[in-house]
Design an enzyme around this catalytic site. Structure first.
Site, PDB file in Angstrom:
ATOM      1  N   ARG A 213      13.201  52.070  48.697  1.00  0.00           N
ATOM      2  CA  ARG A 213      11.863  52.592  48.460  1.00  0.00           C
ATOM      3  C   ARG A 213      10.894  52.149  49.544  1.00  0.00           C
ATOM      4  NH1 ARG A 213       9.187  51.055  44.129  1.00  0.00           N
ATOM      5  NH2 ARG A 213       8.569  53.070  43.370  1.00  0.00           N
TER       6      ARG A 213
ATOM      7  N   VAL B 157      10.703  61.278  44.441  1.00  0.00           N
ATOM      8  CA  VAL B 157      11.948  60.529  44.258  1.00  0.00           C
ATOM      9  C   VAL B 157      11.714  59.024  44.233  1.00  0.00           C
ATOM     10  CG1 VAL B 157      13.305  62.348  45.343  1.00  0.00           C
ATOM     11  CG2 VAL B 157      12.406  60.490  46.745  1.00  0.00           C
ATOM     12  N   GLU B 158      12.711  58.318  43.694  1.00  0.00           N
ATOM     13  CA  GLU B 158      12.746  56.854  43.632  1.00  0.00           C
ATOM     14  C   GLU B 158      11.462  56.269  43.038  1.00  0.00           C
ATOM     15  OE1 GLU B 158      14.366  54.765  46.950  1.00  0.00           O
ATOM     16  OE2 GLU B 158      15.602  56.452  47.564  1.00  0.00           O
ATOM     17  N   GLY B 159      11.049  56.815  41.922  1.00  0.00           N
ATOM     18  CA  GLY B 159       9.837  56.372  41.268  1.00  0.00           C
ATOM     19  C   GLY B 159       8.676  57.257  41.648  1.00  0.00           C
TER      20      GLY B 159
END
Length: 811
Positions: free
Chosen positions: A347, A469-471
């Protein structure tokens, strides 16, 4: 009692044994009784406060509980402490590339980019076969795998820089290379794999035999990653073999359609106790190769107009031997620990790298385009509206660049900063979106018409993916950053939480100790906020608007003082927010504003860090740094003001008043920060639209060369044209001033500039578009209809009108 007696100037009541013998027994009994009563009162108050705090503390979910114990804290803790140190950053962190890494960036990355036609990739929805082979053969998928296993063993900064350069040419190639170097099982294997797993998988991942992916997200678990609904496994025994029968539904899995191995996360249950103490129930990760019985991979999603491989991973009652569990049976139930630490790099590095790649393309490429493009016989770079947008691009891009380099250096220092990674993911992708949006506005039709000449359109269409994406950014901003930060990074909160969760007899006493430290922390930052706030307001009021043109040291000293003031204000705000107790977890509007404040402060220090290291080598960097820091300070100030104006219940207006008292008791007089003025913006945009060190700073590590068709890319041509058209504009002004014709050399320069301008404002035109038009003999439906009507004559038009009216009446 005795100490107080001495402090009031009396003779010590107990000086020695003889003194004790002479001490009146009745007085001694009173003293002992008073001391005992005081101790009982303190114990009662402590226990009452302890019990109250225990009730107020919200239930900590499994995800939160694990995250509290993962990763590291460092500079984020200093921000929560209220007194960050720029000197510590300068002495500790420096992002740099080795000679091997620089050579890879200048050679292999350039070769890969030359193989790719970005427009063709998006229309064919795949990278060319030779590019896939080249990425596998040259180690693009194994940059983070150690050399002893056949990988590149590159630093975090090298991986980030490679990804950013690829992103300047092809966002789909960037996403393809990013996943194996962040959330792919490779790094998890290095950290947690058994010797057998490392020996089997790592060499195959390093040489490109296996492309990896990771399956975590499912239809019912996105941001709530540990919910794992629809992904479960049960420990079973088949004959003498212990294993897991698993069912899972995964989606949005990048590289799944082409991956040779997938890491699958699922909720493991052991109702029969077959694990026998080796491993636990809970989130578990298994490594399954393509072709594993029952595993289904291949169907694709279509993320907007992007071409990178993304799809589903599914299985029903899939038998998984314990040897396929990542880390072996002993690591059953340990999956979330693995994921949390791996996410710090995925991230905080991969997604910001894509953002800085896009930002470089905008600032360098669109900056050049604004000088090339003329309207009303004037380069659009001279229009105020363009300057406003391009100045905003420059400020945002520099903040992202500085944040990326500092974060890379922090991770390369063997730290895993969970909170800073969340800040970087959210703020860089968000700021990157703004930069690309402004770039598209400036390009106009050149950014809209797709084709080989459009260097920004595909970045614009892929931007929402990085946001999601990814949170997702909404969740990361409004919950994750402060939810993690206030517990993980606050100097005293984690020990206090530990005391509240403890059942030890001394837990109330530990709670009291930490609580008193927190009270001290509150008043310390309250005082620092007032003192620094008054000083900052005074220095800002008398500071000249051109003070940044002085020494670099003076610029750093001024802005460091402002950021220190804002840090104390933020720390006080965080302490005040804790009075909400368990409600803070649900006050996402407040937490979002606090995240904005912390993000602006961190990027402010990152900007000072970058400026301090490069001010001597980049002429004009003071202009860029000043504009960026003014914006970041204004953002932090606005977020703090809005937090006070909207402080949630039960404190409500009282909480807002307390927050204002601690951050700006004199109101707007102590909120002195303003956005950059017009004169500074114009000076900055001149640097961004003419050959300058600042423009070169952004153009560095952009791919410049040929595309797969052997044509020079449009971005390359713009960068080549910038010095020519700039010099030509200077000559034109000189000729008008001197009222003379051009010399032969000047005429050739002017002709060259005209030719370049004509070339670089052209957009792509396509003879056919879409699968229908590509069919031999296809005639567009509207044209075919027109031909039929023309052959039929006026009667056909009349008859058609009657039929249309009849159909409308029937409807």
């Amino acid at each position: 009692f005795f100490w107080k007696s001495s402090r009031r100037g009396r003779r010590p009541l107990l000086s020695d044994v003889g003194g004790l013998m002479r001490f009146p027994s009745s007085t001694l009994r009173v003293a002992v009784r008073n001391a005992a009563r005081g101790q009982r009162e303190r114990t009662f108050i402590t226990r009452a406060g302890y019990n109250l705090a225990k009730k107020m503390m919200p239930k900590i979910s499994e995800t939160e509980q694990v995250s509290l114990g993962c990763g590291t804290v460092g500079f984020d803790r200093e921000i929560f402490g209220g007194s960050p140190s720029l000197r510590m950053l300068l002495d500790t962190y420096e992002a740099k590339l080795s000679s091997e890494e620089r050579a890879f960036l200048d050679n292999e990355v350039n070769v890969l980019c030359q193989m790719i036609d970005d427009h063709k990739v998006t229309t064919e929805k795949d990278l060319p076969a030779d590019a896939w082979d080249y990425m596998r053969d040259m180690g693009f998928f194994s940059m983070k795998i150690p050399k002893e296993w056949g990988g590149k063993g590159f630093s975090t900064h090298a991986v980030s820089t490679v990804l950013a350069k690829i992103a300047t040419h092809c966002p789909d190639a960037n996403a393809t290379v990013a996943v194996p170097n962040s959330l792919g099982p490779g790094e998890l294997l290095v950290r947690y794999g058994t010797d057998e797993q490392k020996g089997y998988f790592l060499p195959r991942l390093a040489d490109g035999t296996l492309i990896p992916c990771f399956g975590l997200t499912g239809p019912h678990n996105g941001s709530d990653a540990t919910a794992l609904q629809g992904a479960f496994g049960v420990v079973e025994k088949r004959g003498d073999e212990l294993g897991i029968r698993a069912t899972f539904r995964k989606r949005y899995i990048t590289l799944a359609p082409v991956a040779g191995v997938v890491g699958v996360g699922f909720d493991l249950q052991d109702p029969s106790g077959l694990l026998g103490g080796s491993g636990e129930q809970g989130f578990t990760v298994a490594l399954l190769e393509r072709g594993h019985e029952g595993l289904r991979m291949g169907p694709r999603h279509m993320p907007l107009n992007c071409a990178f491989m993304n799809g589903t991973v599914e299985g029903d009652d899939v038998w998984i031997p314990m040897t396929s569990v990542l880390g072996g049976q002993a690591r059953c139930g340990f999956g979330w620990h693995m994921m949390i630490e791996a996410l710090a790099e995925g991230r905080g590095v991969s997604l910001p790298a894509g953002s800085i790649g896009a930002a470089r393309s905008v600032v360098a490429g669109v900056g050049a385009y604004a000088r090339v493009r003329k309207q009303f016989k004037v380069p659009i770079a001279e229009f105020g509206g363009i300057q406003e947008a391009l100045g905003r691009c420059g400020r945002e891009a520099y903040a992202v660049m500085a944040g990326v380099e500092l974060t890379n250096a922090i991770i390369d220092n063997h730290e895993a900063p969970m909170v800073l990674s969340s800040i970087m993911k959210q703020t860089c992708t968000e700021r990157g979106r703004k930069v690309v949006q402004d770039g598209m506005d400036i390009l106009g039709g050149a950014g809209i018409c797709r084709g080989e000449a459009n260097f920004l359109g595909n970045s614009w269409m892929s931007t929402p993916i990085g946001i999601t994406v990814e949170g997702a950014n909404i969740m990361t901003r409004s919950f994750m950053i402060i939810g993690q930060g206030v517990t993980r990074c606050h100097p005293h909160m984690l020990p206090l939480i530990a005391s509240l969760q403890s059942d030890e007899p001394d837990a109330p006493a530990k709670f009291r100790s930490q609580f008193l430290k927190m009270v001290s922390h509150v008043f310390t930052n309250f005082g620092l906020g007032l003192v620094r706030g008054l000083a900052a307001s005074a220095t800002t009021a008398v500071r000249s608007s051109t003070a940044y043109k002085g020494s670099p040291e003076a610029l750093v000293a001024y802005h460091e003082a402002q950021l220190a003031r804002l840090s104390a204000n933020f720390a006080f705000t965080a302490d005040l927010a804790l009075l909400l107790g368990g409600r803070l977890k649900y006050e996402e509007l407040l937490m979002g504003r606090m995240a904005d404040t912390m993000g602006a402060i961190f990027l402010g220090y990152a900007t000072l860090h970058h400026f301090s290291k490069h001010a001597g080598s980049v002429q004009g960097l003071n202009v860029l740094a000043e504009a960026t820091l003014l914006q970041l300070e204004h953002e932090a100030q606005a977020a703090l003001r809005d937090s006070a104006a909207n402080f949630p219940k039960p404190l409500g207006a009282l909480g807002g008043w307390l927050l204002t008292l601690g951050t700006a008791p004199l109101g707007e007089a102590m909120r002195p920060y303003r956005m950059p003025g017009d004169a500074l913006t114009k000076e900055l945009t001149t640097l961004l639209t003419t050959p300058s060190d600042v423009h070169t700073l952004f153009a560095r590590d952009i791919y410049t060369g040929l595309n797969a068709q052997g044509n020079v890319t449009r971005l390359t041509r713009l960068l080549q044209a910038l010095p020519v058209v700039t010099q030509a504009d200077t000559v034109e002004k000189l000729l008008k001033k001197e009222r003379r014709p051009p010399t032969a050399d000047e005429a050739r320069l002017l002709e060259s500039a005209v030719a370049l301008r004509d070339e670089l404002v052209q957009v792509d035109v396509h003879e056919v578009l879409g699968s229908l038009e590509e069919q031999p003999g296809y005639v567009r439906s509207a044209i075919e209809s027109t031909l039929r009507r023309q052959i039929g004559g006026p009667a056909a038009f009349g008859q058609a009108s009657i039929q249309v009216e009849a159909a409308a009446a029937a409807a």
